[in-house]
Design a protein around this motif. Structure first.
Motif, PDB file in Angstrom:
ATOM      1  N   LEU A  33       0.859  -1.184   0.000  1.00 60.54           N
ATOM      2  CA  LEU A  33       0.000   0.000   0.000  1.00 60.54           C
ATOM      3  C   LEU A  33       0.892   1.230   0.000  1.00 60.54           C
ATOM      4  O   LEU A  33       1.878   1.289   0.738  1.00 60.54           O
ATOM      5  CB  LEU A  33      -0.900   0.028   1.242  1.00 60.54           C
ATOM      6  N   SER A  34       0.560   2.211  -0.820  1.00 57.00           N
ATOM      7  CA  SER A  34       1.372   3.430  -0.863  1.00 57.00           C
ATOM      8  C   SER A  34       0.530   4.586  -1.383  1.00 57.00           C
ATOM      9  O   SER A  34      -0.481   4.382  -2.061  1.00 57.00           O
ATOM     10  CB  SER A  34       2.596   3.236  -1.763  1.00 57.00           C
ATOM     11  N   CYS A  35       0.976   5.806  -1.040  1.00 56.42           N
ATOM     12  CA  CYS A  35       0.305   6.997  -1.555  1.00 56.42           C
ATOM     13  C   CYS A  35       1.313   8.134  -1.648  1.00 56.42           C
ATOM     14  O   CYS A  35       2.371   8.099  -1.010  1.00 56.42           O
ATOM     15  CB  CYS A  35      -0.869   7.398  -0.661  1.00 56.42           C
ATOM     16  N   GLU A  36       0.982   9.130  -2.430  1.00 54.64           N
ATOM     17  CA  GLU A  36       1.833  10.305  -2.571  1.00 54.64           C
ATOM     18  C   GLU A  36       1.718  11.176  -1.324  1.00 54.64           C
ATOM     19  O   GLU A  36       0.659  11.248  -0.690  1.00 54.64           O
ATOM     20  CB  GLU A  36       1.409  11.113  -3.795  1.00 54.64           C
ATOM     21  N   PRO A  37       2.809  11.855  -0.928  1.00 54.70           N
ATOM     22  CA  PRO A  37       2.720  12.802   0.198  1.00 54.70           C
ATOM     23  C   PRO A  37       1.655  13.858  -0.076  1.00 54.70           C
ATOM     24  O   PRO A  37       1.482  14.307  -1.209  1.00 54.70           O
ATOM     25  CB  PRO A  37       4.118  13.427   0.240  1.00 54.70           C
ATOM     26  N   GLY A  38       0.942  14.229   0.967  1.00 51.90           N
ATOM     27  CA  GLY A  38      -0.093  15.246   0.832  1.00 51.90           C
ATOM     28  C   GLY A  38      -1.422  14.731   0.330  1.00 51.90           C
ATOM     29  O   GLY A  38      -2.317  15.524   0.030  1.00 51.90           O
ATOM     30  N   THR A  39      -1.580  13.407   0.253  1.00 50.55           N
ATOM     31  CA  THR A  39      -2.828  12.829  -0.243  1.00 50.55           C
ATOM     32  C   THR A  39      -3.966  13.058   0.761  1.00 50.55           C
ATOM     33  O   THR A  39      -3.838  12.747   1.942  1.00 50.55           O
ATOM     34  CB  THR A  39      -2.672  11.320  -0.494  1.00 50.55           C
ATOM     35  N   SER A  40      -5.063  13.604   0.284  1.00 47.03           N
ATOM     36  CA  SER A  40      -6.260  13.791   1.109  1.00 47.03           C
ATOM     37  C   SER A  40      -7.238  12.652   0.807  1.00 47.03           C
ATOM     38  O   SER A  40      -7.437  12.303  -0.355  1.00 47.03           O
ATOM     39  CB  SER A  40      -6.913  15.136   0.803  1.00 47.03           C
ATOM     40  N   ASP A  41      -7.822  12.086   1.852  1.00 41.10           N
ATOM     41  CA  ASP A  41      -8.746  10.968   1.667  1.00 41.10           C
ATOM     42  C   ASP A  41      -9.992  11.187   2.534  1.00 41.10           C
ATOM     43  O   ASP A  41     -10.101  10.644   3.631  1.00 41.10           O
ATOM     44  CB  ASP A  41      -8.070   9.639   2.031  1.00 41.10           C
ATOM     45  N   PRO A  42     -10.945  11.966   2.039  1.00 35.06           N
ATOM     46  CA  PRO A  42     -12.160  12.206   2.830  1.00 35.06           C
ATOM     47  C   PRO A  42     -12.988  10.949   3.049  1.00 35.06           C
ATOM     48  O   PRO A  42     -13.709  10.849   4.045  1.00 35.06           O
ATOM     49  CB  PRO A  42     -12.922  13.248   2.002  1.00 35.06           C
ATOM     50  N   VAL A  43     -12.897   9.969   2.134  1.00 28.65           N
ATOM     51  CA  VAL A  43     -13.657   8.717   2.316  1.00 28.65           C
ATOM     52  C   VAL A  43     -13.157   7.977   3.543  1.00 28.65           C
ATOM     53  O   VAL A  43     -13.941   7.586   4.424  1.00 28.65           O
ATOM     54  CB  VAL A  43     -13.554   7.826   1.066  1.00 28.65           C
ATOM     55  N   LEU A  44     -11.833   7.779   3.636  1.00 28.27           N
ATOM     56  CA  LEU A  44     -11.273   7.078   4.788  1.00 28.27           C
ATOM     57  C   LEU A  44     -11.490   7.884   6.070  1.00 28.27           C
ATOM     58  O   LEU A  44     -11.735   7.315   7.139  1.00 28.27           O
ATOM     59  CB  LEU A  44      -9.787   6.811   4.569  1.00 28.27           C
ATOM     60  N   ALA A  45     -11.432   9.209   5.961  1.00 30.66           N
ATOM     61  CA  ALA A  45     -11.675  10.052   7.137  1.00 30.66           C
ATOM     62  C   ALA A  45     -13.110   9.895   7.626  1.00 30.66           C
ATOM     63  O   ALA A  45     -13.363   9.813   8.831  1.00 30.66           O
ATOM     64  CB  ALA A  45     -11.371  11.511   6.804  1.00 30.66           C
ATOM     65  N   ARG A  46     -14.076   9.836   6.703  1.00 26.08           N
ATOM     66  CA  ARG A  46     -15.478   9.669   7.103  1.00 26.08           C
ATOM     67  C   ARG A  46     -15.693   8.308   7.750  1.00 26.08           C
ATOM     68  O   ARG A  46     -16.399   8.192   8.756  1.00 26.08           O
ATOM     69  CB  ARG A  46     -16.400   9.842   5.896  1.00 26.08           C
ATOM     70  N   LEU A  47     -15.108   7.275   7.162  1.00 22.29           N
ATOM     71  CA  LEU A  47     -15.235   5.950   7.766  1.00 22.29           C
ATOM     72  C   LEU A  47     -14.606   5.928   9.155  1.00 22.29           C
ATOM     73  O   LEU A  47     -15.155   5.332  10.092  1.00 22.29           O
ATOM     74  CB  LEU A  47     -14.571   4.910   6.865  1.00 22.29           C
ATOM     75  N   GLY A  48     -13.454   6.582   9.287  1.00 22.37           N
ATOM     76  CA  GLY A  48     -12.802   6.644  10.588  1.00 22.37           C
ATOM     77  C   GLY A  48     -13.623   7.395  11.606  1.00 22.37           C
ATOM     78  O   GLY A  48     -13.755   6.973  12.762  1.00 22.37           O
TER      79      GLY A  48
END
Length: 299
Positions: A127-142
């Motif tokens: 699993l990997s992502c670019e620095p500064g990646t925003s993830d509102p989906v994962l934030a909402r689930l969290g």
């Protein structure tokens, strides 16, 4: 449920740590922890690395951070909903000068492999992502899991498992490497992708007694509620609510054939509000009331 992980307690001395894990039978084996510090000037967070798998963290608020990668300081402030991904075994060091509130998902490799196979895509290796990646989906689930983290003893294990499954499917789709052609996970025009269809089915039928939130299912699929309903209807030929009612009718048919339970008990055990509700829906789906259908099919 889970005691606060020793690795996070050691990495964030003095911070508040709340933790929970999925049930043993959940396909998405996750440990979820919230780490917070309400005052400025926390100081150094440090870990020598612990275990295998991956750590995905979501910053629930903005935070000022100086990250050492590997030993050189680099100012990397975190925005709300920003995520970072690292291997659990890699060392970590950061200076935190502002209050922070992080949500950690610890993902086991075997869980990724198992769920990838279940989704019908090649096994995820990393699993990997670019620095500064925003993830509102994962934030909402969290954020939906915060009440469970605050009171693990009274958390609904089924709900925790559903949210964890939604989170891990999203991780595979968004950040998994070696998952094969992107088209494998992309939705048909206007419909649901295969992984979204499977997740929706699993979440809707996980507990036929429960009042399933269509908004939660849509969130798990990374869609708005209105778009999810339209996409579900195109894929399944009916609305999520109607599809769930039909699943409950199928369960009622099994109970009517295999037991002598009163129709009122069947209604209750299959998630209908009362006998009249079951009778109305059953007749519309099957063409006969439940009692009459039982007599016809058991004679």
């Amino acid at each position: 449920m889970l005691d606060a992980p020793t690795s996070l307690l050691d990495a964030y001395p003095g911070a508040s740590v709340q933790a929970i894990r999925t049930s043993p039978g959940c396909k998405a084996a996750l440990e979820i922890a919230r780490v917070g510090y309400a005052r400025p000037g926390f100081g150094t967070a440090r870990s020598a690395g612990h275990g295998d798998g991956f750590l995905l963290s979501v910053s629930l608020t903005g935070a000022q951070r100086v990250l050492y990668t590997p030993d050189l300081p680099c100012s990397t402030p975190l925005a709300p909903d920003e995520i970072t991904i690292r291997r659990a075994g890699d060392p970590y060091r950061a200076e935190l000068s502002s209050p922070f509130d992080f949500l950690y998902f610890r993902v086991a490799p075997e869980s990724l492999y198992r769920l990838s196979d279940d989704l019908g895509v090649p096994n995820v290796q990393t699993l990997s992502c670019e620095p500064g990646t925003s993830d509102p989906v994962l934030a909402r689930l969290g954020n939906a899991l915060l009440p469970a983290l605050a009171d693990p003893a009274h958390a609904d294990p089924l709900f925790v498992d559903q949210m964890a499954l939604a989170a891990q499917v999203h991780m595979i789709q968004a950040y998994g490497a070696a998952i094969g052609p992107q088209a494998d996970l992309a939705p048909a025009r206007g419909g649901l992708a295969a992984w979204q269809e499977k997740l929706a089915r699993d979440m809707l039928t996980a507990d036929l007694h429960a009042d399933v939130s269509i908004s939660d299912v849509a969130q798990g699929c990374g869609l708005s509620r209105s778009y999810f309903i339209k996409a579900f209807r195109q894929t399944m030929g009916t609305t999520p609510h109607r599809w769930l009612l039909e699943c409950r009718v199928e369960q009622a048919k099994l109970m009517l054939l295999q037991s002598d339970a009163p129709v009122s008990d069947v209604a209750r055990d299959c998630g209908f509000s009362d006998q009249a509700h079951l009778t109305r829906v059953f007749a519309s789906v099957v063409g006969a009331p439940p009692a009459a259908w039982r007599r016809q099919n058991r004679s």
